[in-house]
Design a protein around this motif. Structure first.
Motif, PDB file in Angstrom:
ATOM      1  N   PHE A  66       7.327  -1.786   0.448  1.00 47.00           N
ATOM      2  CA  PHE A  66       6.580  -1.641  -0.796  1.00 47.00           C
ATOM      3  C   PHE A  66       5.233  -2.358  -0.733  1.00 47.00           C
ATOM      4  O   PHE A  66       4.251  -1.879  -1.314  1.00 47.00           O
ATOM      5  N   GLY A  67       5.178  -3.506  -0.042  1.00 49.26           N
ATOM      6  CA  GLY A  67       3.904  -4.200   0.090  1.00 49.26           C
ATOM      7  C   GLY A  67       2.881  -3.367   0.836  1.00 49.26           C
ATOM      8  O   GLY A  67       1.726  -3.245   0.409  1.00 49.26           O
ATOM      9  N   SER A  68       3.283  -2.740   1.948  1.00 47.97           N
ATOM     10  CA  SER A  68       2.347  -1.930   2.725  1.00 47.97           C
ATOM     11  C   SER A  68       2.008  -0.633   2.007  1.00 47.97           C
ATOM     12  O   SER A  68       0.863  -0.159   2.061  1.00 47.97           O
ATOM     13  N   THR A  69       2.986  -0.021   1.322  1.00 46.23           N
ATOM     14  CA  THR A  69       2.720   1.225   0.591  1.00 46.23           C
ATOM     15  C   THR A  69       1.734   0.988  -0.548  1.00 46.23           C
ATOM     16  O   THR A  69       0.921   1.855  -0.879  1.00 46.23           O
ATOM     17  N   TYR A  70       1.801  -0.203  -1.152  1.00 50.47           N
ATOM     18  CA  TYR A  70       0.831  -0.575  -2.197  1.00 50.47           C
ATOM     19  C   TYR A  70      -0.521  -0.920  -1.584  1.00 50.47           C
ATOM     20  O   TYR A  70      -1.577  -0.567  -2.126  1.00 50.47           O
ATOM     21  N   LEU A  71      -0.497  -1.577  -0.429  1.00 49.37           N
ATOM     22  CA  LEU A  71      -1.707  -2.148   0.146  1.00 49.37           C
ATOM     23  C   LEU A  71      -2.577  -1.125   0.868  1.00 49.37           C
ATOM     24  O   LEU A  71      -3.814  -1.152   0.741  1.00 49.37           O
ATOM     25  N   ILE A  72      -1.965  -0.199   1.627  1.00 50.61           N
ATOM     26  CA  ILE A  72      -2.759   0.714   2.471  1.00 50.61           C
ATOM     27  C   ILE A  72      -3.707   1.592   1.633  1.00 50.61           C
ATOM     28  O   ILE A  72      -4.909   1.638   1.924  1.00 50.61           O
ATOM     29  N   PRO A  73      -3.223   2.317   0.592  1.00 52.72           N
ATOM     30  CA  PRO A  73      -4.177   3.147  -0.174  1.00 52.72           C
ATOM     31  C   PRO A  73      -5.275   2.320  -0.836  1.00 52.72           C
ATOM     32  O   PRO A  73      -6.436   2.724  -0.859  1.00 52.72           O
ATOM     33  N   LEU A  74      -4.909   1.140  -1.377  1.00 54.54           N
ATOM     34  CA  LEU A  74      -5.899   0.283  -2.030  1.00 54.54           C
ATOM     35  C   LEU A  74      -6.913  -0.234  -1.007  1.00 54.54           C
ATOM     36  O   LEU A  74      -8.116  -0.307  -1.275  1.00 54.54           O
ATOM     37  N   PHE A  75      -6.420  -0.574   0.182  1.00 55.36           N
ATOM     38  CA  PHE A  75      -7.264  -1.094   1.261  1.00 55.36           C
ATOM     39  C   PHE A  75      -8.310  -0.071   1.688  1.00 55.36           C
ATOM     40  O   PHE A  75      -9.513  -0.360   1.742  1.00 55.36           O
ATOM     41  N   PHE A 116      -3.782  -4.021  11.204  1.00 52.69           N
ATOM     42  CA  PHE A 116      -4.550  -3.796   9.975  1.00 52.69           C
ATOM     43  C   PHE A 116      -5.386  -5.039   9.640  1.00 52.69           C
ATOM     44  O   PHE A 116      -6.520  -4.926   9.158  1.00 52.69           O
ATOM     45  N   ALA A 117      -4.823  -6.233   9.868  1.00 49.28           N
ATOM     46  CA  ALA A 117      -5.544  -7.469   9.569  1.00 49.28           C
ATOM     47  C   ALA A 117      -6.766  -7.663  10.454  1.00 49.28           C
ATOM     48  O   ALA A 117      -7.705  -8.370  10.078  1.00 49.28           O
ATOM     49  N   LEU A 118      -6.749  -7.027  11.622  1.00 47.52           N
ATOM     50  CA  LEU A 118      -7.870  -7.142  12.543  1.00 47.52           C
ATOM     51  C   LEU A 118      -8.858  -5.983  12.425  1.00 47.52           C
ATOM     52  O   LEU A 118      -9.858  -5.941  13.142  1.00 47.52           O
ATOM     53  N   SER A 119      -8.576  -5.018  11.540  1.00 45.40           N
ATOM     54  CA  SER A 119      -9.433  -3.844  11.394  1.00 45.40           C
ATOM     55  C   SER A 119     -10.728  -4.201  10.671  1.00 45.40           C
ATOM     56  O   SER A 119     -10.734  -5.033   9.753  1.00 45.40           O
ATOM     57  N   ASP A 120     -11.822  -3.546  11.042  1.00 41.61           N
ATOM     58  CA  ASP A 120     -13.097  -3.768  10.363  1.00 41.61           C
ATOM     59  C   ASP A 120     -13.645  -2.446   9.831  1.00 41.61           C
ATOM     60  O   ASP A 120     -13.014  -1.400   9.937  1.00 41.61           O
ATOM     61  N   LEU A 121     -14.827  -2.522   9.250  1.00 39.71           N
ATOM     62  CA  LEU A 121     -15.404  -1.350   8.585  1.00 39.71           C
ATOM     63  C   LEU A 121     -15.748  -0.226   9.549  1.00 39.71           C
ATOM     64  O   LEU A 121     -15.886   0.922   9.136  1.00 39.71           O
ATOM     65  N   HIS A 180     -14.397 -11.684  -3.213  1.00 43.47           N
ATOM     66  CA  HIS A 180     -14.730 -10.511  -4.021  1.00 43.47           C
ATOM     67  C   HIS A 180     -16.230 -10.207  -3.924  1.00 43.47           C
ATOM     68  O   HIS A 180     -17.049 -11.097  -3.702  1.00 43.47           O
ATOM     69  N   ALA A 181     -16.550  -8.928  -4.139  1.00 47.23           N
ATOM     70  CA  ALA A 181     -17.945  -8.493  -4.240  1.00 47.23           C
ATOM     71  C   ALA A 181     -18.010  -7.376  -5.262  1.00 47.23           C
ATOM     72  O   ALA A 181     -17.244  -6.415  -5.186  1.00 47.23           O
ATOM     73  N   ALA A 182     -18.897  -7.514  -6.240  1.00 47.60           N
ATOM     74  CA  ALA A 182     -19.026  -6.536  -7.325  1.00 47.60           C
ATOM     75  C   ALA A 182     -17.714  -6.336  -8.065  1.00 47.60           C
ATOM     76  O   ALA A 182     -17.385  -5.228  -8.503  1.00 47.60           O
ATOM     77  N   GLY A 183     -16.932  -7.413  -8.186  1.00 46.69           N
ATOM     78  CA  GLY A 183     -15.681  -7.357  -8.930  1.00 46.69           C
ATOM     79  C   GLY A 183     -14.501  -6.791  -8.175  1.00 46.69           C
ATOM     80  O   GLY A 183     -13.418  -6.670  -8.743  1.00 46.69           O
ATOM     81  N   LEU A 184     -14.678  -6.425  -6.895  1.00 45.82           N
ATOM     82  CA  LEU A 184     -13.595  -5.829  -6.109  1.00 45.82           C
ATOM     83  C   LEU A 184     -13.310  -6.690  -4.882  1.00 45.82           C
ATOM     84  O   LEU A 184     -14.208  -7.348  -4.343  1.00 45.82           O
ATOM     85  N   PRO A 185     -12.039  -6.696  -4.411  1.00 44.98           N
ATOM     86  CA  PRO A 185     -11.712  -7.474  -3.213  1.00 44.98           C
ATOM     87  C   PRO A 185     -12.470  -6.946  -2.001  1.00 44.98           C
ATOM     88  O   PRO A 185     -12.615  -5.736  -1.818  1.00 44.98           O
ATOM     89  N   THR A 186     -12.969  -7.861  -1.171  1.00 46.85           N
ATOM     90  CA  THR A 186     -13.654  -7.464   0.055  1.00 46.85           C
ATOM     91  C   THR A 186     -12.622  -7.226   1.162  1.00 46.85           C
ATOM     92  O   THR A 186     -11.429  -7.488   0.999  1.00 46.85           O
ATOM     93  N   ILE A 187     -13.122  -6.786   2.315  1.00 49.41           N
ATOM     94  CA  ILE A 187     -12.229  -6.525   3.441  1.00 49.41           C
ATOM     95  C   ILE A 187     -11.561  -7.811   3.923  1.00 49.41           C
ATOM     96  O   ILE A 187     -10.425  -7.792   4.405  1.00 49.41           O
ATOM     97  N   ASN A 188     -12.234  -8.958   3.757  1.00 52.49           N
ATOM     98  CA  ASN A 188     -11.628 -10.230   4.154  1.00 52.49           C
ATOM     99  C   ASN A 188     -10.408 -10.564   3.302  1.00 52.49           C
ATOM    100  O   ASN A 188      -9.420 -11.123   3.798  1.00 52.49           O
ATOM    101  N   ALA A 189     -10.455 -10.223   2.007  1.00 56.56           N
ATOM    102  CA  ALA A 189      -9.300 -10.452   1.135  1.00 56.56           C
ATOM    103  C   ALA A 189      -8.120  -9.594   1.577  1.00 56.56           C
ATOM    104  O   ALA A 189      -6.966 -10.053   1.591  1.00 56.56           O
TER     105      ALA A 189
END
Length: 438
Positions: free
Chosen positions: A265-274, A331-336, A405-414
């Motif tokens: 459930f953590g990954s299913t919630y996290l991947i689309p949001l990420f 995923f934790a090591l992925s960048d833009l 955060h940036a512009a009110g949204l979590p950044t990739i580092n978060a």
């Protein structure tokens, strides 16, 4: 299988619609995550009631009524006019889903002999996994082409078909039904413990404004948990049969189930949001990203199921945990700059790990039990898995809220921090799982 498909579809399909829901109702991520965690919390709370329902009304009547109620709530939720109404509908969906999901596992283990249960769970899992495989894709298309409300309507046709099939194919009870009182007091203490602890975790996202509420929630959670444990140890017909947890393999399998729930459930919630928030993907692209992982998971289940009948349960579960932890680290090591194909591959690796964990956990936990213990055993292993999912989603949301955060949204580092947290929790569960006896 149809009942479980509907519940899993409901749990996963809403995730790709979260940005649109947040925009329409003007709510933040802290409130929106209750659409996922509220569903899981309600599902967790009601799961332990399945044993009593099966004894009191039988599988046929219990499952048909639950499917009917689930269909009605899903349709009503699609017409919500406020975030509070939508959250209430999600909680209602979760409460009914908690009744349905353990019934499928109970039926598999009640009908199939021990040497074929892993294979049966693998085939059952292959069908059920179509829901999380197609859920994000279907959700993305519905959100982009129609409206987010259709993600609430989507599970209703599945359960409507399920009602017809229940009355046509499931047998009427052969053994006499057992008439004993329901443990309402235990359910109240359990609900208070789950809701108050999740509420305290949620309000930790703004501790300065909610210090008193956080403290009261934590104290209430500790008190309710204590009263629940005392009640279950003394009650003649408890929701949670503590005696089952005295069996070594069952106890350690349940600890593994907590890790499985957090991972799933953590990954299913996290991947689309990420991928939508940090990487700028559309809802459809986020759904398509999960499609290969779902297909591979569906192919993995039958293989893992057959292996669960022949190989060490703890070995298969450990192998699955290592694969999933590796996926979270990637995923934790992925960048833009990382492309769609690589992200889809990281998701595939994680889903293969989950595919090896689920059948082996089920056989490792339930095979040692007697037939009359299967109803409560299946509800308990499902309960602990959902408990891991409920707290996993909240811990992930809390990590994102405290992250950069940036512009009110979590950044990739978060998001990277959240992925490291998921990987660490799964890795820590390897030790108790390794102690499951073969």
């Amino acid at each position: 299988m149809l009942g479980t498909m509907a519940t899993v579809l409901s749990a996963t399909i809403v995730n790709v619609a979260l940005p649109d829901i947040m925009a329409e109702f003007g709510i933040g991520q802290g409130q929106a995550h209750w659409l996922a965690s509220g569903f899981i919390a309600a599902m967790t709370t009601t799961m332990l009631t399945t044993g009593w329902l099966l004894d009191r009304f039988g599988l046929r009547r219990s499952l048909a009524c639950a499917m009917l109620l689930f269909s009605v709530i899903s349709v009503a939720g699609g017409f919500s006019q406020s975030p509070e109404m939508l959250i209430a509908a999600r909680i209602g969906q979760g409460a009914v889903a908690g009744l349905m999901q353990p019934m499928a596992m109970y039926l598999v283990f009640r009908i199939f002999p021990r040497e074929r249960r892993g294979q049966a769970m693998g085939i059952y899992g292959m069908g059920v996994i179509l829901a999380p495989a197609l859920g994000p894709v279907l959700g993305g298309v519905l959100v982009d082409q129609l409206d987010w409300r259709f993600v609430m309507f989507a599970p209703a046709p599945v359960t409507a078909l399920g009602i017809f099939m229940v009355w046509k194919f499931l047998p009427r009870p052969v053994a006499p039904l057992q008439l004993y009182p329901f443990d309402f007091r235990g359910l109240v203490w359990l609900a208070l413990a789950v809701v108050s602890s999740l509420d305290a975790l949620n309000h930790l996202q703004a501790p300065d404004q909610n210090g008193v509420r956080i403290l009261l929630g934590a104290l209430l959670a500790v008190a309710a948990t204590t009263l629940f444990v005392r009640r279950e140890r003394r009650a003649r017909h408890p929701l949670l049969q503590v005696s089952l947890l005295r069996q070594r393999s069952f106890l350690f399998a349940n600890i593994g189930a907590v890790a499985l729930g957090l991972a799933l459930f953590g990954s299913t919630y996290l991947i689309p949001l990420f991928v939508q928030t940090a990487l700028g993907f559309s809802a459809t692209e986020a759904g398509l990203l999960m499609l290969p992982a779902g297909i591979v998971l569906g192919l993995t289940f039958p293989i893992a199921g057959r292996l669960a009948d022949r190989r060490s349960a703890r070995g298969l579960i450990t192998f699955g945990m290592v694969l999933f932890a590796a996926s979270a680290v990637l995923f934790a090591l992925s960048d833009l700059s990382l492309g769609f194909v690589w992200l889809a591959l990281w998701a595939v690796i994680g889903r293969i790990g989950l595919g090896f964990m689920l059948p082996a956990l089920s056989t490792g936990a339930l095979n040692p039990l007697e037939p009359h213990q299967l109803g409560y055993g299946s509800s308990t292993i499902n309960f602990t898995r959902q408990l891991g999912g409920a707290y996993g989603i909240n811990l992930v949301a809390l990590t994102l809220e405290y992250g950069e955060h940036a512009a009110g949204l979590p950044t990739i580092n978060a998001f990277h921090t959240a992925w490291w947290l998921v990987a660490a929790f799964v890795a820590l569960a390897v030790w108790p799982v390794w102690r499951i006896r073969d």
